[in-house]
Design an enzyme around this catalytic site. Structure first.
Site, PDB file in Angstrom:
ATOM      1  N   TYR A 128       0.750  -1.362  -0.006  1.00 25.79           N
ATOM      2  CA  TYR A 128      -0.040  -0.146  -0.098  1.00 25.79           C
ATOM      3  C   TYR A 128       0.767   1.183  -0.051  1.00 25.79           C
ATOM      4  O   TYR A 128       0.503   2.294  -0.792  1.00 25.79           O
ATOM      5  CB  TYR A 128      -0.956  -0.083   1.167  1.00 25.79           C
ATOM      6  CG  TYR A 128      -1.921   1.008   1.317  1.00 25.79           C
ATOM      7  CD1 TYR A 128      -3.108   0.836   0.925  1.00 25.79           C
ATOM      8  CD2 TYR A 128      -1.619   2.069   2.048  1.00 25.79           C
ATOM      9  CE1 TYR A 128      -4.309   1.560   0.892  1.00 25.79           C
ATOM     10  CE2 TYR A 128      -2.744   3.050   1.917  1.00 25.79           C
ATOM     11  CZ  TYR A 128      -3.924   3.102   1.419  1.00 25.79           C
ATOM     12  OH  TYR A 128      -4.914   3.850   1.529  1.00 25.79           O
ATOM     13  N   LYS A 132       1.179   3.880  -2.859  1.00 25.27           N
ATOM     14  CA  LYS A 132       0.707   5.473  -2.772  1.00 25.27           C
ATOM     15  C   LYS A 132       1.812   6.345  -3.155  1.00 25.27           C
ATOM     16  O   LYS A 132       1.517   7.471  -3.552  1.00 25.27           O
ATOM     17  CB  LYS A 132      -0.101   5.599  -1.395  1.00 25.27           C
ATOM     18  CG  LYS A 132      -1.181   4.544  -1.209  1.00 25.27           C
ATOM     19  CD  LYS A 132      -2.361   5.063  -2.061  1.00 25.27           C
ATOM     20  CE  LYS A 132      -3.694   4.626  -1.652  1.00 25.27           C
ATOM     21  NZ  LYS A 132      -4.862   4.941  -2.536  1.00 25.27           N
TER      22      LYS A 132
HETATM   23  N1  LIG Z   1     -10.138   4.806   4.288  1.00 20.92           N
HETATM   24  C1  LIG Z   1      -9.117   5.372   4.595  1.00 20.92           C
HETATM   25  O1  LIG Z   1      -8.556   5.759   5.649  1.00 20.92           O
HETATM   26  C2  LIG Z   1      -8.068   6.039   3.530  1.00 20.92           C
HETATM   27  C3  LIG Z   1      -7.157   6.904   3.527  1.00 20.92           C
HETATM   28  C4  LIG Z   1      -6.574   7.324   2.716  1.00 20.92           C
HETATM   29  C5  LIG Z   1      -6.721   6.872   1.563  1.00 20.92           C
HETATM   30  N2  LIG Z   1      -7.743   5.937   1.250  1.00 20.92           N
HETATM   31  C6  LIG Z   1      -7.889   5.405  -0.301  1.00 20.92           C
HETATM   32  O2  LIG Z   1      -9.348   5.885  -0.527  1.00 20.92           O
HETATM   33  C7  LIG Z   1      -9.551   5.073  -1.875  1.00 20.92           C
HETATM   34  C8  LIG Z   1     -10.921   4.522  -1.344  1.00 20.92           C
HETATM   35  O3  LIG Z   1     -10.939   3.747  -0.088  1.00 20.92           O
HETATM   36  P1  LIG Z   1     -11.993   3.443   0.873  1.00 20.92           P
HETATM   37  O4  LIG Z   1     -11.645   3.906   1.911  1.00 20.92           O
HETATM   38  O5  LIG Z   1     -13.281   4.350   0.474  1.00 20.92           O
HETATM   39  O6  LIG Z   1     -12.538   2.065   0.635  1.00 20.92           O
HETATM   40  P2  LIG Z   1     -13.628   1.007   0.460  1.00 20.92           P
HETATM   41  O7  LIG Z   1     -13.168  -0.396   0.799  1.00 20.92           O
HETATM   42  O8  LIG Z   1     -14.793   1.702   1.270  1.00 20.92           O
HETATM   43  O9  LIG Z   1     -13.962   1.456  -1.202  1.00 20.92           O
HETATM   44  C9  LIG Z   1     -13.134   0.860  -2.245  1.00 20.92           C
HETATM   45  C10 LIG Z   1     -13.886   0.627  -3.287  1.00 20.92           C
HETATM   46  O10 LIG Z   1     -12.991   0.210  -4.385  1.00 20.92           O
HETATM   47  C11 LIG Z   1     -13.573  -0.924  -4.924  1.00 20.92           C
HETATM   48  N3  LIG Z   1     -12.516  -1.874  -5.633  1.00 20.92           N
HETATM   49  C12 LIG Z   1     -11.390  -2.559  -5.089  1.00 20.92           C
HETATM   50  N4  LIG Z   1     -10.899  -3.098  -6.022  1.00 20.92           N
HETATM   51  C13 LIG Z   1     -11.547  -2.935  -7.179  1.00 20.92           C
HETATM   52  C14 LIG Z   1     -11.315  -3.573  -8.417  1.00 20.92           C
HETATM   53  N5  LIG Z   1     -10.209  -4.524  -8.722  1.00 20.92           N
HETATM   54  N6  LIG Z   1     -12.033  -3.241  -9.379  1.00 20.92           N
HETATM   55  C15 LIG Z   1     -13.084  -2.349  -9.164  1.00 20.92           C
HETATM   56  N7  LIG Z   1     -13.143  -1.825  -7.903  1.00 20.92           N
HETATM   57  C16 LIG Z   1     -12.390  -2.084  -6.881  1.00 20.92           C
HETATM   58  C17 LIG Z   1     -14.169  -1.815  -3.852  1.00 20.92           C
HETATM   59  O11 LIG Z   1     -15.117  -2.835  -4.301  1.00 20.92           O
HETATM   60  C18 LIG Z   1     -14.730  -0.585  -3.043  1.00 20.92           C
HETATM   61  O12 LIG Z   1     -16.173  -0.580  -3.530  1.00 20.92           O
HETATM   62  C19 LIG Z   1      -8.547   3.955  -1.628  1.00 20.92           C
HETATM   63  O13 LIG Z   1      -7.695   4.286  -2.961  1.00 20.92           O
HETATM   64  C20 LIG Z   1      -7.939   4.220  -0.245  1.00 20.92           C
HETATM   65  O14 LIG Z   1      -6.509   3.838  -0.593  1.00 20.92           O
HETATM   66  C21 LIG Z   1      -8.339   5.562   2.195  1.00 20.92           C
END
Ligand SMILES: NC(=O)c1ccc[n+]([C@@H]2O[C@H](COP(=O)([O-])OP(=O)(O)OC[C@H]3O[C@@H](n4cnc5c(N)ncnc54)[C@H](O)[C@@H]3O)[C@@H](O)[C@H]2O)c1
Length: 229
Positions: A128, A132
């Protein structure tokens, strides 16, 4: 009407972003696993082609879909490494490549949802953190090649991606799940709370709109003080 593609739109940040952009007047294609697999070239091609077929234009691409895996490097499953790099790093590259002409035509914006982990590391998240950091490098390169691109870098956001880490982190650290939230997850934040998905969607909407016009090739950090240390 301006048009946007948001990946990972079935949950968390992507869902909040798709809703926010729709309420701001965009036509939005939300693309998630039920539409195609963004860890493949075909899935990314399908996402861009579907948006262009449906709307005839693309003004904003939000590369957001993601997954996490928590394990020390010595035990990190190699297939999980490949899968995480595919979705977190290669998918944003392919989306930018396939949407390149359409975004140029509209003077559009490419917004990657990166993470505070684009700027700093944590143990047990090698794939990850590496992906990133890589996506921030991609955004800088896109900017230099003429696409207006930014990387939103949130701290911990209240979504299933974080909630699913809690049992793994509890096992890795030998702690209870309650203590993991307080002492592991929120430990790096100067402000001890989770960020709400809508707060990230607000920043993405700002970057997509007139207020975002001078942002390119940069991380847009919203991490409650994490990277200040
Ligand atoms: N939640 C956090 O604390 C956080 C912090 C910083 C960055 N992020 C980033 O934000 C983004 C969204 O994360 P989130 O927290 O909303 O997660 P989440 O798990 O709620 O949503 C992620 C979505 O991506 C979809 N997904 C995953 N693999 C896939 C694939 N191969 N094809 C199509 N869709 C796919 C999943 O089905 C899901 O609906 C990510 O890139 C994550 O790294 C999250």
């Amino acid at each position: 009407m301006p048009a946007a593609l948001v990946t990972g739109a079935a949950s968390g940040i992507g869902k909040a972003t798709a809703e926010r952009l729709r309420s701001d007047g965009y036509d939005v294609l939300g693309f998630d696993l039920e539409d195609g697999d963004l860890s493949t070239r075909e899935g990314n091609r399908l996402a861009v082609d579907t948006a262009l077929e449906r709307f005839g234009r693309l003004d904003v691409v939000v590369a957001n879909a993601g997954v996490q895996h928590v394990a020390p490097v010595a035990e990190f499953p190699e297939d999980r490494w490949d899968g995480i790099l595919a979705i977190l790093l290669t998918s944003p590259f392919l989306l930018a490549k396939y949407a390149w002409d359409a975004l140029h035509e509209s003077s559009g914006r490419f917004i990657a949802v990166a993470s505070a982990h684009a700027l700093v590391a944590s143990p047990n998240k090698a794939a990850y953190v590496a992906a990133k950091h890589g996506v921030l490098g991609l955004v800088k390169t896109l900017a230099l090649e003429g696409l207006q691109a930014t990387a939103v870098c949130p701290g911990y956001v209240r979504t299933p991606l974080v909630e699913k880490q809690i049992p793994d982190q509890a096992r890795t650290h030998g702690m209870s799940e309650d203590d993991v939230l307080e002492e592991v997850i929120l430990a790096p934040h100067a402000v001890k709370r989770l960020i709400e998905p809508e707060e990230v969607a607000n920043v993405i909407a700002f970057l997509a709109g007139p207020g975002g016009s001078a942002f390119s090739g940069v991380p847009v950090t919203m991490d409650l003080g994490w990277s200040a240390r």
